[in-house]
Motif scaffolding. Structure first.
Motif, PDB file in Angstrom:
ATOM      1  N   ARG A  51      -4.233   6.855  -2.061  1.00 54.66           N
ATOM      2  CA  ARG A  51      -3.091   4.980  -1.649  1.00 54.66           C
ATOM      3  C   ARG A  51      -3.147   4.274  -2.750  1.00 54.66           C
ATOM      4  O   ARG A  51      -4.843   4.668  -3.318  1.00 54.66           O
ATOM      5  CB  ARG A  51      -3.251   4.022  -0.170  1.00 54.66           C
ATOM      6  N   ALA A  86      -4.172  -8.138   4.622  1.00 51.95           N
ATOM      7  CA  ALA A  86      -2.842  -8.177   5.236  1.00 51.95           C
ATOM      8  C   ALA A  86      -2.108  -7.382   4.051  1.00 51.95           C
ATOM      9  O   ALA A  86      -1.616  -8.066   2.532  1.00 51.95           O
ATOM     10  CB  ALA A  86      -2.115  -9.190   5.581  1.00 51.95           C
ATOM     11  N   ARG A  92      12.804  -4.787   6.088  1.00 53.91           N
ATOM     12  CA  ARG A  92      10.497  -5.097   6.208  1.00 53.91           C
ATOM     13  C   ARG A  92       9.874  -3.988   6.421  1.00 53.91           C
ATOM     14  O   ARG A  92      10.435  -3.091   7.994  1.00 53.91           O
ATOM     15  CB  ARG A  92      11.212  -5.346   7.711  1.00 53.91           C
ATOM     16  N   PRO A  93       9.643  -3.877   5.811  1.00 56.23           N
ATOM     17  CA  PRO A  93       7.953  -2.241   5.923  1.00 56.23           C
ATOM     18  C   PRO A  93       7.070  -2.813   6.997  1.00 56.23           C
ATOM     19  O   PRO A  93       7.162  -4.268   7.382  1.00 56.23           O
ATOM     20  CB  PRO A  93       7.633  -2.631   4.618  1.00 56.23           C
ATOM     21  N   SER A  94       6.792  -1.649   7.019  1.00 62.49           N
ATOM     22  CA  SER A  94       5.022  -1.831   8.555  1.00 62.49           C
ATOM     23  C   SER A  94       4.172  -2.853   7.684  1.00 62.49           C
ATOM     24  O   SER A  94       3.984  -2.786   6.193  1.00 62.49           O
ATOM     25  CB  SER A  94       5.157  -0.601   8.974  1.00 62.49           C
ATOM     26  N   ASP A  95       3.977  -3.691   8.530  1.00 61.37           N
ATOM     27  CA  ASP A  95       2.384  -4.727   8.037  1.00 61.37           C
ATOM     28  C   ASP A  95       1.459  -3.038   7.880  1.00 61.37           C
ATOM     29  O   ASP A  95       1.456  -2.507   8.050  1.00 61.37           O
ATOM     30  CB  ASP A  95       2.977  -5.432   9.014  1.00 61.37           C
ATOM     31  N   THR A  96      -0.115  -3.054   7.078  1.00 62.34           N
ATOM     32  CA  THR A  96      -1.026  -2.488   7.246  1.00 62.34           C
ATOM     33  C   THR A  96      -1.976  -3.283   6.810  1.00 62.34           C
ATOM     34  O   THR A  96      -2.671  -4.848   6.544  1.00 62.34           O
ATOM     35  CB  THR A  96      -0.687  -1.622   5.994  1.00 62.34           C
ATOM     36  N   TRP A  97      -3.351  -2.795   6.362  1.00 58.28           N
ATOM     37  CA  TRP A  97      -4.634  -3.631   6.247  1.00 58.28           C
ATOM     38  C   TRP A  97      -5.492  -3.372   5.218  1.00 58.28           C
ATOM     39  O   TRP A  97      -5.479  -1.802   5.212  1.00 58.28           O
ATOM     40  CB  TRP A  97      -5.733  -3.732   7.084  1.00 58.28           C
ATOM     41  N   ARG A 153     -12.508  -3.627   8.776  1.00 59.75           N
ATOM     42  CA  ARG A 153     -10.970  -4.395  10.511  1.00 59.75           C
ATOM     43  C   ARG A 153     -12.349  -5.239  10.871  1.00 59.75           C
ATOM     44  O   ARG A 153     -11.236  -6.266  11.783  1.00 59.75           O
ATOM     45  CB  ARG A 153     -11.417  -3.083  11.601  1.00 59.75           C
ATOM     46  N   THR A 154     -13.389  -5.445  10.328  1.00 59.87           N
ATOM     47  CA  THR A 154     -14.133  -6.544  11.173  1.00 59.87           C
ATOM     48  C   THR A 154     -14.720  -7.191   9.353  1.00 59.87           C
ATOM     49  O   THR A 154     -14.826  -8.796   9.693  1.00 59.87           O
ATOM     50  CB  THR A 154     -15.373  -6.429  11.611  1.00 59.87           C
ATOM     51  N   GLY A 155     -14.157  -7.300   8.837  1.00 53.99           N
ATOM     52  CA  GLY A 155     -14.866  -8.015   7.351  1.00 53.99           C
ATOM     53  C   GLY A 155     -13.429  -8.423   6.627  1.00 53.99           C
ATOM     54  O   GLY A 155     -12.426  -8.733   6.722  1.00 53.99           O
ATOM     55  N   VAL A 188       1.277   5.601  -0.535  1.00 56.98           N
ATOM     56  CA  VAL A 188       0.061   6.304  -0.046  1.00 56.98           C
ATOM     57  C   VAL A 188       1.428   7.426   0.275  1.00 56.98           C
ATOM     58  O   VAL A 188       2.414   7.519   0.572  1.00 56.98           O
ATOM     59  CB  VAL A 188       0.426   6.153   2.091  1.00 56.98           C
ATOM     60  N   VAL A 239       0.901  -1.145  -0.012  1.00 57.89           N
ATOM     61  CA  VAL A 239       0.149   0.175   0.207  1.00 57.89           C
ATOM     62  C   VAL A 239       0.956   1.720  -0.120  1.00 57.89           C
ATOM     63  O   VAL A 239       1.854   1.421   1.356  1.00 57.89           O
ATOM     64  CB  VAL A 239      -0.857  -0.098   1.241  1.00 57.89           C
ATOM     65  N   ALA A 297       3.188  -1.079   4.312  1.00 56.88           N
ATOM     66  CA  ALA A 297       2.537  -0.091   3.883  1.00 56.88           C
ATOM     67  C   ALA A 297       3.593   0.451   3.209  1.00 56.88           C
ATOM     68  O   ALA A 297       5.251  -0.192   3.427  1.00 56.88           O
ATOM     69  CB  ALA A 297       2.375   0.578   5.392  1.00 56.88           C
TER      70      ALA A 297
END
Lengths: 297, 286
Positions: free
Chosen positions: B216, B176, B161-166, B170-172, B122, B120, B179
């Motif tokens: 994004r 992964a 290592r890049p950061s994780d993001t979603w 959040r519930t559906g 940004v 992702v 970022a």
């Protein structure tokens, strides 16, 4: 039909059974064994076919219903081979059911609860849940109870009725989780600095960039300023991220010379002998308190 | 090519102003026995030790305080003798992997690879595309280093290592991802030379009747291949995104991008995108 008639019919059935040919008995046994084998095979075939669309929980129930159903059909056929009238057995079973029903209300309640659980699906086999004080992985969901394996490897059986009455927390239903790290810091700290320091600590690979980490000032307490750093992570990384965030946050605060707060109670006693005053201060105020000639402890 | 580690000036060095012959870090590893090959690239230090019947691979990522600009560090490579087994470790290494073999004569190969999840991206600053406007952006994304033996992958690690993001609710349903930030550079000359990152031409066409804030972009990196041009810049295929009033269509344009038309293939994509036109559309940008 009165009980005496039923009893006579049952005796008749037994007499008929004793009169059947040995070949029929053998055939009936074969039918029963065949029912067991075919029931299991059919259940497994359904499980392998439908486990993806239905999930492990429903597949498990479907497998058992299929196996028991096929076994029941073959058993009835076997009884027929032996010359036993099914209607007689059903009549006797009716009376037996009423008698057992009064004696097994709890079991019946569990069965009904199990059916509701089946429809509601608050959790499935393999998920991690918290039920009352027990947290563990769901091993099985049956009609009477569920079985959990706790993290210290204990087996806990919980009746379905208790599950229905309790609040259930499912830790693995959603793919991402939030962790709230609560800290007490010196109340005299610059809040903008504090915000920046904590957010920099949350800039770690396992912390999700989106949803963004946030800092929430919860208020002033006797331990100092209470602050919460909330960060999201993938479900499978939760434990590692939580440990890392504690470590990184404490390290970042220490590097920025922001002291952690903790409960610090200062007892003051006036020289005139008046009543002892007790007040709470954070540890940063200790030097000032000590320089006060009125303070003796 | 030896460069001063942490030299921020080199991070901003413009394309075409430097000798890039030593920037090749991929390819076969020629390590004498009882020697260690040290590769420092970006924030990563990788050591590959060769023993009689064993390879040992160590790696670590530089912390921020170690290096002011770890992401801008150009690759350096050196070969040193290994320390004997009895000596205490000089440094605490983040990871170590031992690969036992009949004989360590089988050569290992360093392979550049795209990320194993979507990335992702940004914009660092708000970026607006006016109605009926179109832009060509150069987006760089972190690479992975893989070590292969007889075309079998033994090990891989991200270069930083890049950061994780979603991506998603959040519930559906969601996915992964990693970022990434971009400066949304449109001039190729302004793109810093970083051979440990892949450069993706991203063409965004806004056909809607309103201005489009580019918040994004999700690039499905596992579906992209890598190409290396003559000056060792690593490229991916071009990704086209067309935004209409009611829908977004995106697609991967196969082959090396036109900015590096003569580039050779460096590594194949990790996974094939879903077949068919719809699959191609879903493959590039969400």
């Amino acid at each position: 039909m009165d009980p005496e008639t039923l009893a006579q019919d049952a005796v008749t059935a037994v007499e008929v059974t004793t009169a059947v040919a040995p070949g029929s008995v053998l055939f009936a046994i074969v039918l029963v064994v065949l029912g067991i084998v075919l029931g299991r095979l059919a259940g497994r075939a359904l499980e392998s076919t439908l486990s993806d669309p239905l999930g492990s929980h429903r597949t498990l129930i479907l497998r058992r219903i299929t196996a028991y159903g096929i076994f029941a059909l073959f058993s009835v056929s076997a009884l027929h081979q032996l010359g036993i009238e099914l209607s007689v057995l059903l009549g006797a079973a009716g009376i037996l059911t009423v008698a057992l029903g009064f004696a097994s209300q709890t079991a019946a309640s569990n069965v009904v609860s199990g059916l509701f659980l089946l429809g509601e699906r608050p959790f499935e086999v393999g998920e991690t849940i918290r039920l009352a004080d027990t947290t563990g992985e769901v091993l099985s969901i049956d009609l009477l109870s569920i079985q959990l394996r706790t993290f210290d490897n204990l087996l806990v059986r919980v009746p379905n009725e208790s599950v229905m009455k309790s609040a259930v927390t499912n830790f693995t239903r959603f793919p991402i989780r939030r962790f709230d790290l609560k800290l007490f810091v010196d109340p005299n700290v610059d809040l903008d600095d504090l915000d920046a320091v904590l957010l920099s600590a949350a800039r770690a690979p396992l912390v999700l960039a989106e949803p963004e980490p946030i800092v929430i000032l919860l208020g002033f307490t006797e331990s100092g300023l209470e602050v919460q750093l909330s960060a999201w992570t993938l479900r499978e990384n939760f434990l590692e991220m939580r440990n890392g965030l504690h470590r990184d946050a404490v390290r970042a605060l220490r590097d920025a010379h922001i002291p952690l707060g903790f409960p610090n109670r200062v007892v003051s006693q006036r020289p005139s002998g008046s009543a002892t005053a007790i007040r709470s201060k954070t540890h940063r105020d200790d030097t000032q308190v000590a320089s006060n000639p009125e303070v003796t402890a | 090519m030896e460069t001063g580690a942490g030299d921020a000036e080199q991070t901003l060095q413009k394309r075409g102003e430097m000798n890039r012959a030593g920037a090749i870090w991929w390819g076969p590893l020629e390590v004498p026995c009882k020697s260690v090959h040290v590769l420092e690239i970006g924030p990563l230090e990788l050591q590959v030790e060769r023993h009689d019947r064993e390879w040992r691979i160590r790696h670590r990522e530089y912390l921020r305080e170690d290096l002011q600009q770890p992401d801008g560090r150009l690759p350096t490579q050196s070969v040193r003798p290994v320390r004997s087994l009895g000596e205490p470790p000089v440094e605490t290494w983040e990871r170590i992997l031992r690969i036992g073999m009949d004989t360590a004569a089988e050569p290992l190969e360093l392979v550049a690879q795209t990320a194993d999840r979507p990335i992702v991206t940004v914009p660092a600053d708000p970026f607006l595309i006016p109605p009926r406007g179109q832009v060509l952006l150069f987006v760089s994304t972190p690479l992975w280093i893989a070590i292969e033996c007889r075309n079998q992958r033994l090990f891989e690690v991200p270069i930083g290592r890049p950061s994780d993001t979603w991506v998603g609710a959040r519930t559906g349903p969601g996915q992964a991802a990693y970022a990434n930030r971009t400066q949304c550079r449109q001039e190729l000359d302004e793109v810093p030379f970083r051979p440990h990152r892949a450069l993706s031409p991203l063409h965004v066409s806004n056909r809607s009747s309103r201005a489009l804030p580019l918040e994004r972009v999700v690039i499905a990196m596992p579906y992209l291949s890598l190409y290396a041009d003559d000056d060792q810049t690593i490229w991916t295929e071009r990704v086209d995104v067309t935004i209409d009033d009611d829908k977004t269509i995106s697609a991967i344009r196969p082959g090396a991008p036109e900015q590096a038309a003569s580039a050779r293939t460096l590594s194949a994509r990790r996974t094939a995108p879903p077949s068919g036109r719809l699959g191609q559309m879903l493959a590039s940008v969400f």
